[in-house]
Motif scaffolding. Sequence first.
Motif, mmCIF file in Angstrom:
data_model
loop_
_atom_site.group_PDB
_atom_site.id
_atom_site.type_symbol
_atom_site.label_atom_id
_atom_site.label_comp_id
_atom_site.label_asym_id
_atom_site.label_seq_id
_atom_site.Cartn_x
_atom_site.Cartn_y
_atom_site.Cartn_z
ATOM 1 N N GLU A 132 0.880 -1.182 -0.047
ATOM 2 C CA GLU A 132 0.202 0.286 0.094
ATOM 3 C C GLU A 132 0.900 1.030 -0.040
ATOM 4 O O GLU A 132 1.462 1.399 1.018
ATOM 5 C CB GLU A 132 -0.608 -0.368 1.317
ATOM 6 C CG GLU A 132 -2.524 -0.154 0.640
ATOM 7 C CD GLU A 132 -3.095 0.011 1.850
ATOM 8 O OE1 GLU A 132 -2.766 0.479 2.963
ATOM 9 O OE2 GLU A 132 -3.574 -1.233 1.864
ATOM 10 N N LYS A 133 0.516 2.292 -1.006
ATOM 11 C CA LYS A 133 0.954 3.198 -0.882
ATOM 12 C C LYS A 133 1.647 4.623 0.033
ATOM 13 O O LYS A 133 2.762 4.236 0.235
ATOM 14 C CB LYS A 133 0.337 4.803 -2.031
ATOM 15 C CG LYS A 133 1.234 4.994 -2.434
ATOM 16 C CD LYS A 133 0.687 5.829 -4.445
ATOM 17 C CE LYS A 133 1.215 6.815 -5.228
ATOM 18 N NZ LYS A 133 1.993 8.357 -4.211
ATOM 19 N N THR A 134 1.778 4.270 0.700
ATOM 20 C CA THR A 134 1.284 5.035 2.173
ATOM 21 C C THR A 134 1.475 4.829 3.155
ATOM 22 O O THR A 134 2.679 4.706 4.057
ATOM 23 C CB THR A 134 0.067 5.947 2.138
ATOM 24 O OG1 THR A 134 -0.959 5.875 2.478
ATOM 25 C CG2 THR A 134 0.617 7.400 1.616
ATOM 26 N N ARG A 135 1.231 3.543 3.309
ATOM 27 C CA ARG A 135 0.629 2.425 4.388
ATOM 28 C C ARG A 135 1.566 2.079 4.606
ATOM 29 O O ARG A 135 2.227 1.712 6.286
ATOM 30 C CB ARG A 135 -0.175 1.732 5.053
ATOM 31 C CG ARG A 135 -1.961 3.323 5.448
ATOM 32 C CD ARG A 135 -2.415 2.444 6.651
ATOM 33 N NE ARG A 135 -3.503 1.499 5.738
ATOM 34 C CZ ARG A 135 -4.888 1.261 6.857
ATOM 35 N NH1 ARG A 135 -4.552 0.894 7.744
ATOM 36 N NH2 ARG A 135 -5.536 0.346 6.173
ATOM 37 N N GLY A 136 2.231 1.557 4.569
ATOM 38 C CA GLY A 136 3.433 0.597 3.425
ATOM 39 C C GLY A 136 4.829 1.296 3.077
ATOM 40 O O GLY A 136 5.423 0.606 3.311
ATOM 41 N N GLU A 137 4.575 2.334 3.252
ATOM 42 C CA GLU A 137 5.715 2.968 3.221
ATOM 43 C C GLU A 137 6.906 3.144 4.212
ATOM 44 O O GLU A 137 8.481 2.025 3.370
ATOM 45 C CB GLU A 137 5.594 4.219 2.926
ATOM 46 C CG GLU A 137 7.059 4.606 2.040
ATOM 47 C CD GLU A 137 6.716 6.267 1.893
ATOM 48 O OE1 GLU A 137 5.998 7.243 2.146
ATOM 49 O OE2 GLU A 137 7.515 7.198 1.738
ATOM 50 N N ILE A 138 6.071 3.015 5.527
ATOM 51 C CA ILE A 138 7.361 2.841 6.288
ATOM 52 C C ILE A 138 8.455 1.456 6.170
ATOM 53 O O ILE A 138 9.531 1.262 6.586
ATOM 54 C CB ILE A 138 6.698 2.544 7.556
ATOM 55 C CG1 ILE A 138 7.802 2.359 8.868
ATOM 56 C CG2 ILE A 138 6.473 1.888 7.961
ATOM 57 C CD1 ILE A 138 7.273 3.055 10.282
ATOM 58 N N ARG A 140 8.748 -0.457 3.591
ATOM 59 C CA ARG A 140 8.624 -0.873 2.521
ATOM 60 C C ARG A 140 10.434 -0.140 2.530
ATOM 61 O O ARG A 140 11.143 -0.551 2.073
ATOM 62 C CB ARG A 140 8.702 -0.207 1.493
ATOM 63 C CG ARG A 140 6.867 -1.154 1.031
ATOM 64 C CD ARG A 140 6.523 -0.679 -0.596
ATOM 65 N NE ARG A 140 6.392 0.670 -0.722
ATOM 66 C CZ ARG A 140 5.242 1.456 -0.317
ATOM 67 N NH1 ARG A 140 4.226 0.309 0.148
ATOM 68 N NH2 ARG A 140 5.228 2.895 -0.671
ATOM 69 N N ARG A 141 10.523 0.996 3.202
ATOM 70 C CA ARG A 141 12.044 1.623 3.043
ATOM 71 C C ARG A 141 12.510 1.438 4.223
ATOM 72 O O ARG A 141 13.595 1.469 3.539
ATOM 73 C CB ARG A 141 11.589 3.440 3.973
ATOM 74 C CG ARG A 141 12.136 4.258 3.003
ATOM 75 C CD ARG A 141 12.344 5.903 3.998
ATOM 76 N NE ARG A 141 12.188 6.034 5.337
ATOM 77 C CZ ARG A 141 11.045 6.739 5.599
ATOM 78 N NH1 ARG A 141 9.551 7.136 4.442
ATOM 79 N NH2 ARG A 141 10.589 6.415 7.450
ATOM 80 N N GLN A 144 14.479 -1.519 1.556
ATOM 81 C CA GLN A 144 14.992 -0.691 1.171
ATOM 82 C C GLN A 144 16.490 -0.920 1.870
ATOM 83 O O GLN A 144 17.317 -1.635 1.532
ATOM 84 C CB GLN A 144 14.468 0.117 0.275
ATOM 85 C CG GLN A 144 14.887 0.568 -0.516
ATOM 86 C CD GLN A 144 14.510 1.637 -1.468
ATOM 87 O OE1 GLN A 144 13.470 2.438 -0.508
ATOM 88 N NE2 GLN A 144 14.792 1.791 -2.300
ATOM 89 N N TYR A 160 3.535 -6.472 5.975
ATOM 90 C CA TYR A 160 2.977 -5.019 7.061
ATOM 91 C C TYR A 160 2.071 -4.971 8.211
ATOM 92 O O TYR A 160 1.001 -5.266 7.393
ATOM 93 C CB TYR A 160 3.681 -3.999 6.686
ATOM 94 C CG TYR A 160 3.835 -2.710 7.332
ATOM 95 C CD1 TYR A 160 4.410 -2.201 8.547
ATOM 96 C CD2 TYR A 160 2.660 -1.706 6.785
ATOM 97 C CE1 TYR A 160 3.835 -0.796 9.094
ATOM 98 C CE2 TYR A 160 2.646 -0.250 8.172
ATOM 99 C CZ TYR A 160 3.046 -0.459 8.681
ATOM 100 O OH TYR A 160 2.418 0.538 9.332
#
Length: 595
Positions: A132-138, A140-141, A144, A160
């Motif tokens: 998910e674009k915004t919610r999953g960002e933390i 994914r970062r 990475q 996540y």
Amino acid sequence: MAQRISEKTIQEIAERISILDVVSPYVQLKQAGNNHKGLCPFHPDKNPSFVVNPERKTFHCFGCGVGGDIFGFFMKFHNVPFLEALRELGRQAGVRIEQQSSERDLQREESQRQALAANQLACRFYHDHLAEKTRGEIARRYLQQRGVQAESIAGFLLGYAPDSWDGLAQFLVRKGESPAMALSLGLILPRKSGTGFYDRFRNRLMFPILGTTGQVLGFGARALDDQGPKYLNSPESPLYHKGSNLYGLHLAQKSIRERDLVIVVEGYLDLIALHEFGFSHSVAVLGTALTAEQIQILQRYTRNFLLLFDGDDAGRKASFRNLPSFLERGISGRVVYLPEQEDPDSCLRKWGREPFQKRIDGALPLLDVFLDQQLGDTGKSLTVERKASALREVLPLINRIPDRLEQNLHIKALAERVGIEELFLREELADLTKRTKAGTALPKRIPTEETREPPEERMLCQILIQYPVLIPRFVESNVLESFSSHTVRVALAAILDVYREEDAVNLSRVLSLQTDPKIIRLLTSLSCREEFTREEATVALEDSIRRILRKGFQSRMILLNRRIAEAERNQQGDLQNRLFQEKQSLLEQEKTLLR
Ligand SMILES: [Zn+2]
């Protein structure tokens, strides 16, 4: 068996699946005549004694005596009940399983199915949130940052758990899952005040833990903030047992078997890094030291274990804890210690694949490392007290080595290093064996051949399994009633029953009707033997029939003679005459039958 699945369904599955497809993902097989041979996954096997017969769809180990059909192998290897083996193999064969079960079994089955489905849903929920674009960002970062690749995220189904109180709880309710089930799986927890539930895992990176057939058993979770412990796992549940599951085994099992080596590490991300760098024969323990159950699972694939541990004192001590179980199971355990403050993940990313591989190639036998630690490099210059205490530590370990040759080599080396007479060490060891014998009796060896069964009776059974076309001749000879071994007689009677019904010897059907392990062992061992040519079989058949008939006559004759002698002693003239007549006709019979 409580579950009633129609015999037809079972046979349909058995017919559609090749036993080689069931076994060969886990055992390296080589063709040998009509059979395939390999190292037995169920006992420490040095010479291939595990035989699979693809035509009869059976396997048998001539070392430890286990044997069975495709279902038997699946159950034993994956440690699952019959119904689960049936369901999984049915799925592979594309056969629908209709079952009539007892109420209780149905309930148990159903709750198992629901539990797996709930975990599967949760897994999807987490996996989707990672994307998910915004919610999953933390999350994914974070991945990475740690260098985890997209393929790994997909392959390991990483996810996540969003930073909300009841995202999963609500999702499961919407999907019709019962809160009680989610509770028992440890996905949600009851609210401390009021009613309702909240998610156990919040704002965490999720590592689903899969079983060997791909089902979601539980989760490992890493915190992405400083709330709660860094790592949190699913609690023990009907599906998840941290001491008997291994992270990554689902993806590693094929590779472990192919390379005949398993690398064991501790962390989820370490494990993923290993797979990314081509060390796909790696698994991770789940927040425990390697347990006996985990060793047992892994040794079905290989007997070569390589442990990756931290090089500090604690890491060394932890690695030594595995030594006793390795030694007594005949597992070759080697160890690589990584530089302090490093883990496999950081080393791999710093060094790259080749240097890491070199490090692994230089792994040392765990026992040698332990000896070094106990004795130091200059064993001979130790004080007497130090020598004595070192020997007290080391000898019980050497005592556990089941392979005599290997044990001898270690005694020799040890004597040399400590500067002590070999004979003295052997005496100490013998004392130790005497003292520990009562407590740690070795598992009883299962006799591979029932030596009490007459060879000609076994031979007949083997021939008829291979050449059902000879069954009418066998039936005509009426020899079955003269069999002296109960086991062979029952086995053959079962073969005849199936032959009458199907006009063929369908061994997996014969096996499915048996419950006595002695009979199953006999049938599988005979079905995996070297085959006869048709000509040999015909000759051996006649020969065996004659032998058995002759033995039968002989024992009846001995009995008759005994009764005649008895009648004579008791002066029973009439009886004596009758018995004489009987003897005469027996001799006649013998003449006609065995001419
Ligand atoms: Zn075996």
